[in-house]
Design a protein around this motif. Structure first.
Motif, short mmCIF file in Angstrom:
data_model
loop_
_atom_site.label_atom_id
_atom_site.label_comp_id
_atom_site.label_asym_id
_atom_site.label_seq_id
_atom_site.Cartn_x
_atom_site.Cartn_y
_atom_site.Cartn_z
N UNK A 1 -33.12 -32.73 -33.35
CA UNK A 1 -33.07 -32.42 -32.08
C UNK A 1 -34.11 -33.12 -31.21
N UNK A 2 -33.51 -33.91 -30.16
CA UNK A 2 -34.41 -34.27 -29.18
C UNK A 2 -33.99 -34.21 -27.75
N UNK A 3 -35.07 -33.90 -27.00
CA UNK A 3 -34.81 -33.87 -25.41
C UNK A 3 -36.10 -33.79 -24.76
N UNK A 4 -35.93 -33.92 -23.32
CA UNK A 4 -36.74 -34.12 -22.55
C UNK A 4 -37.51 -32.84 -21.98
N UNK A 5 -38.81 -32.38 -21.76
CA UNK A 5 -39.29 -31.41 -21.49
C UNK A 5 -40.43 -31.73 -20.40
N UNK A 6 -40.50 -30.89 -19.67
CA UNK A 6 -41.46 -30.84 -18.51
C UNK A 6 -42.69 -30.82 -19.03
N UNK B 1 -33.92 -30.97 -22.04
CA UNK B 1 -32.89 -31.60 -21.43
C UNK B 1 -32.29 -33.08 -21.93
N UNK B 2 -31.13 -33.44 -21.63
CA UNK B 2 -30.75 -34.85 -22.34
C UNK B 2 -31.46 -35.99 -21.55
N UNK B 3 -31.84 -35.70 -20.30
CA UNK B 3 -32.57 -36.81 -19.55
C UNK B 3 -33.74 -36.17 -18.80
N UNK C 1 -29.76 -29.39 -23.87
CA UNK C 1 -29.56 -29.86 -25.13
C UNK C 1 -30.14 -28.84 -26.44
N UNK C 2 -31.23 -28.04 -25.97
CA UNK C 2 -31.89 -27.10 -26.73
C UNK C 2 -32.86 -26.39 -26.03
#
Length: 180
Positions: free
Chosen positions: A161-166, A125-127, A135-136
């Motif tokens: 590519x960067x994003x937030x994962x649980x 996620x973006x946040x 985002x990916x």
């Protein structure tokens, strides 16, 4: 000198050989190391357990902490996250996400933090919010660079590519760990 001679099975070259021969190699080696603080490695004084990564494209995991011990496992993924569970001299006892491992020389390990995606098709996620834009999507087994971690989320990055994962979908970070 005593440790080296006992390891080879040679007799020490001083008067009281019976006393030295009755000591095990482990006892002699432990006496040379200062006592470790609880939860800290006796060699580095860093937290145990802790996560590191495989520095090169291959690393041998041995049955014991020396080159004379047989190789039980070979790690073959550069950047693979590993958990250090023990230290002995220049050797670190490591485990992968499946619990496989052994003793690896410290020069094959890096303090850079990576994680493995555990759940297939993990949304990035973006946040740090399930309602944020995706985002990916990452496949299970993907190795990604670990960034900032909050209580339940971590920022990960790979190939731009960067994003937030649980956090629950990642291996290579502790559940209560936070990072800035």
């Amino acid at each position: 000198m005593i440790t080296f001679m006992l390891a080879l099975g040679a007799r020490p070259l001083f008067a009281d050989t019976a006393a030295v021969q009755s000591e095990s190699l482990e006892t002699v080696t432990e006496a040379a190391q200062p006592p470790a603080l609880p939860g800290r490695g006796p060699v580095t004084n860093l937290p145990l357990p802790r996560f590191v990564t495989l520095k090169g494209s291959e690393g041998n995991a041995r049955r014991g902490p020396s080159l004379s011990h047989r190789i039980d496992w070979v790690f073959k993924h550069p950047g693979m996250p590993l958990k250090i569970t023990a230290e002995f001299g220049h050797w670190r006892r490591v485990e992968d996400r499946d619990g496989a491992g052994g003793w690896v020389h410290y020069s094959l390990l890096s303090g850079v933090r990576n994680v493995i995606i555990q759940q297939d098709m993990t949304e990035l996620h973006s946040r740090p919010d399930t309602g944020a834009n995706v985002v990916a999507v990452a496949e299970a087994g993907a190795i990604m660079r670990l960034g900032t971690c909050k209580l339940d989320w971590c920022e990960v990055e790979q190939d731009g590519v960067d994003g937030w994962a649980e956090k629950a979908t990642l291996w290579g970070v502790f559940p209560d760990e936070t990072r800035d």
